[in-house]
Design an enzyme around this catalytic site. Sequence first.
Site, PDB file in Angstrom:
ATOM      1  N   ASN A 188      -4.245   6.498 -16.432  1.00 59.06           N
ATOM      2  CA  ASN A 188      -3.151   6.564 -15.799  1.00 59.06           C
ATOM      3  C   ASN A 188      -2.533   7.637 -15.988  1.00 59.06           C
ATOM      4  OD1 ASN A 188      -4.194   5.038 -14.453  1.00 59.06           O
ATOM      5  ND2 ASN A 188      -2.223   3.840 -13.877  1.00 59.06           N
ATOM      6  N   ARG A 192      -9.793   4.970  -6.073  1.00 55.05           N
ATOM      7  CA  ARG A 192      -8.101   5.744  -5.590  1.00 55.05           C
ATOM      8  C   ARG A 192      -7.960   6.370  -5.530  1.00 55.05           C
ATOM      9  NH1 ARG A 192      -5.556   2.704  -1.930  1.00 55.05           N
ATOM     10  NH2 ARG A 192      -4.139   4.113  -1.937  1.00 55.05           N
ATOM     11  N   ARG A 250      -1.872   0.022   0.021  1.00 53.82           N
ATOM     12  CA  ARG A 250      -1.494   0.938  -0.450  1.00 53.82           C
ATOM     13  C   ARG A 250      -1.450   2.446   0.434  1.00 53.82           C
ATOM     14  NH1 ARG A 250      -4.089   0.264  -6.131  1.00 53.82           N
ATOM     15  NH2 ARG A 250      -2.631   1.653  -6.758  1.00 53.82           N
ATOM     16  N   PRO A 251      -0.532   2.346   1.349  1.00 50.22           N
ATOM     17  CA  PRO A 251      -0.767   3.799   2.246  1.00 50.22           C
ATOM     18  C   PRO A 251      -0.463   5.381   1.377  1.00 50.22           C
ATOM     19  CG  PRO A 251       1.215   2.535   2.088  1.00 50.22           C
ATOM     20  CD  PRO A 251       0.877   2.145   1.167  1.00 50.22           C
ATOM     21  N   ILE A 252      -0.494   6.883   1.497  1.00 50.37           N
ATOM     22  CA  ILE A 252      -0.499   7.777   1.499  1.00 50.37           C
ATOM     23  C   ILE A 252       0.355   8.508   2.260  1.00 50.37           C
ATOM     24  CG2 ILE A 252      -2.513   8.062  -0.653  1.00 50.37           C
ATOM     25  CD1 ILE A 252      -3.591   9.298   2.385  1.00 50.37           C
ATOM     26  N   ASP A 253       1.618   7.555   2.598  1.00 43.26           N
ATOM     27  CA  ASP A 253       2.058   8.657   3.956  1.00 43.26           C
ATOM     28  C   ASP A 253       2.939   9.075   3.225  1.00 43.26           C
ATOM     29  OD1 ASP A 253       3.304   6.070   3.021  1.00 43.26           O
ATOM     30  OD2 ASP A 253       4.961   5.767   4.074  1.00 43.26           O
ATOM     31  N   LEU A 254       3.536   8.995   2.055  1.00 39.36           N
ATOM     32  CA  LEU A 254       4.300   9.873   1.302  1.00 39.36           C
ATOM     33  C   LEU A 254       3.425  10.806   0.373  1.00 39.36           C
ATOM     34  CD1 LEU A 254       6.322   6.814  -0.457  1.00 39.36           C
ATOM     35  CD2 LEU A 254       7.125   8.208   1.435  1.00 39.36           C
ATOM     36  N   LEU A 291       6.638  -4.836  -6.258  1.00 39.13           N
ATOM     37  CA  LEU A 291       5.272  -3.514  -6.163  1.00 39.13           C
ATOM     38  C   LEU A 291       4.343  -3.501  -5.059  1.00 39.13           C
ATOM     39  CD1 LEU A 291       5.974  -1.268  -9.088  1.00 39.13           C
ATOM     40  CD2 LEU A 291       7.138  -1.091  -7.312  1.00 39.13           C
ATOM     41  N   ARG A 316     -13.473  -0.242 -15.489  1.00 39.21           N
ATOM     42  CA  ARG A 316     -12.726   0.952 -14.700  1.00 39.21           C
ATOM     43  C   ARG A 316     -11.798   1.340 -15.702  1.00 39.21           C
ATOM     44  NH1 ARG A 316      -9.786  -0.444  -9.873  1.00 39.21           N
ATOM     45  NH2 ARG A 316      -8.798   1.459 -10.813  1.00 39.21           N
TER      46      ARG A 316
END
Length: 422
Positions: free
Chosen positions: A23, A92, A121-125, A329, A399
């Site tokens: 990460n 992702r 797990r949105p990416i709106d932010l 989370l 992964r």
Amino acid sequence: MDYLEIIGGNTLSGSVTISGAKNAALPIIAATILSDKAVTLTNLPNVVDIRTLLKLLTMLGGEVEHTDTVAHINNAHINSTKAVYEIVSQMRASILVLGPLLARFGECEVSLPGGCAIGQRPIDLHLKALEAMGAHIEIKGGYVRAEAPKGLHGAKIVFDKITVTGTENIVMAAALAHGTTTIINAAKEPEVVQLCEMIRDAGVKIEGIGSSELCIEGTSGKALAFKTVEIIPDRIEAGTYLCAGAITNSSITLKKVDHKHIRATIDKLEHMGCTFDLTDDTITIHPASTLLPVNLITIEYPGFPTDMQAQFMAVASIAKGESVIEERLFENRFMHVSELNRLGADIWLKGSVSAVKGVDKLYGADVMATDLRASSALVLAALVAEGITKVRRIYHLDRGYENLEGKLSALGAKISRKKESK
Ligand code: UD1
């Protein structure tokens, strides 16, 4: 398809070397897009996610030379700014190319990642923050199309929630923006810190590194020149091997590890009765005389990491007493519960809270991996389960864990990779 066969019951001994952090490496690979010069990355983990992102760079026109742990990357001649569904759907974190592509080229198209096993797990932010920096964003045909023909401008971003890759995307975008960007409620994870340090070392002024408020002075579109980056040790891989020591009642030593990054993990294992010897870059875990139950709540760094929740549930399943584990989370990060119960664990789940009643023994069975960390929890449980456990769908493990079966075998576990017969 491969599966892992594990014969439980062996104690472990000896040492294991921790790989570079997946990460941390992913945003750092994405950040190389901010440069038009060659850059070398070392101590990369040899895992599928890293190869996937490097492949995406080459699809964009970047030049990549990659051996197991080192990549030489030159993004001088990028000729496409489209991150296609075939890659983003595999991983992702490919969304990390959104900020740097837009910042350097003024436009890009990145496939929407969609949901995943652990939640929505949105990416709106990410998108709201880029819009605040002047991007025009449209979602069409499953793609995010972003444009900022005159470049991004600095802005004050207040994240409604702490987001790791969101913070990373905006730090990268801000590095080439016109003016100063302030990020309030930024993520403080060590992986975010290393990305900020890489960008700062390339001459960008960044204040507040490691705090929840970052202030970044952009270069007004001038591409960066990075120094060589050595990826930090993987704190989740390290935590997973500490759990392997705890669950198998073994003393093992982790090498090339940064214990400052895993204080919450060590603290919870101490509550369970384990003890530790620390040096600058090693940790030795000594087993508990009686493995005690633990209560934990997952939260942002420096709190207890969600990426260690599943592994602790495996350890708690054989503790003497009842543990309570709350996931704050991700809404669906308990897929391992039913699989651990198949091995004889006694776990009760309601919403985001689980109660784990320690049992005397687990028993080998066929189980299915559902996501990266859930898979490692099943492997941990299998190490102590009586008889044979087969863990299927281990592409999740590949992964993110470098050579898991090789490292565990070297510690004395009976684990081997097999091919499913057709
Ligand atoms: C990163 C890590 C992942 C880890 C997670 C939390 C990488 C590649 N992955 O994931 O291993 O489990 O941090 O430590 O570094 N959210 C929104 N809107 C957004 C973004 C996030 O609502 O635009 C929510 C998420 O659904 C989640 C929370 O914020 O509930 C935290 O997610 P986030 O920190 O963004 O996780 P990732 O960066 O995807």
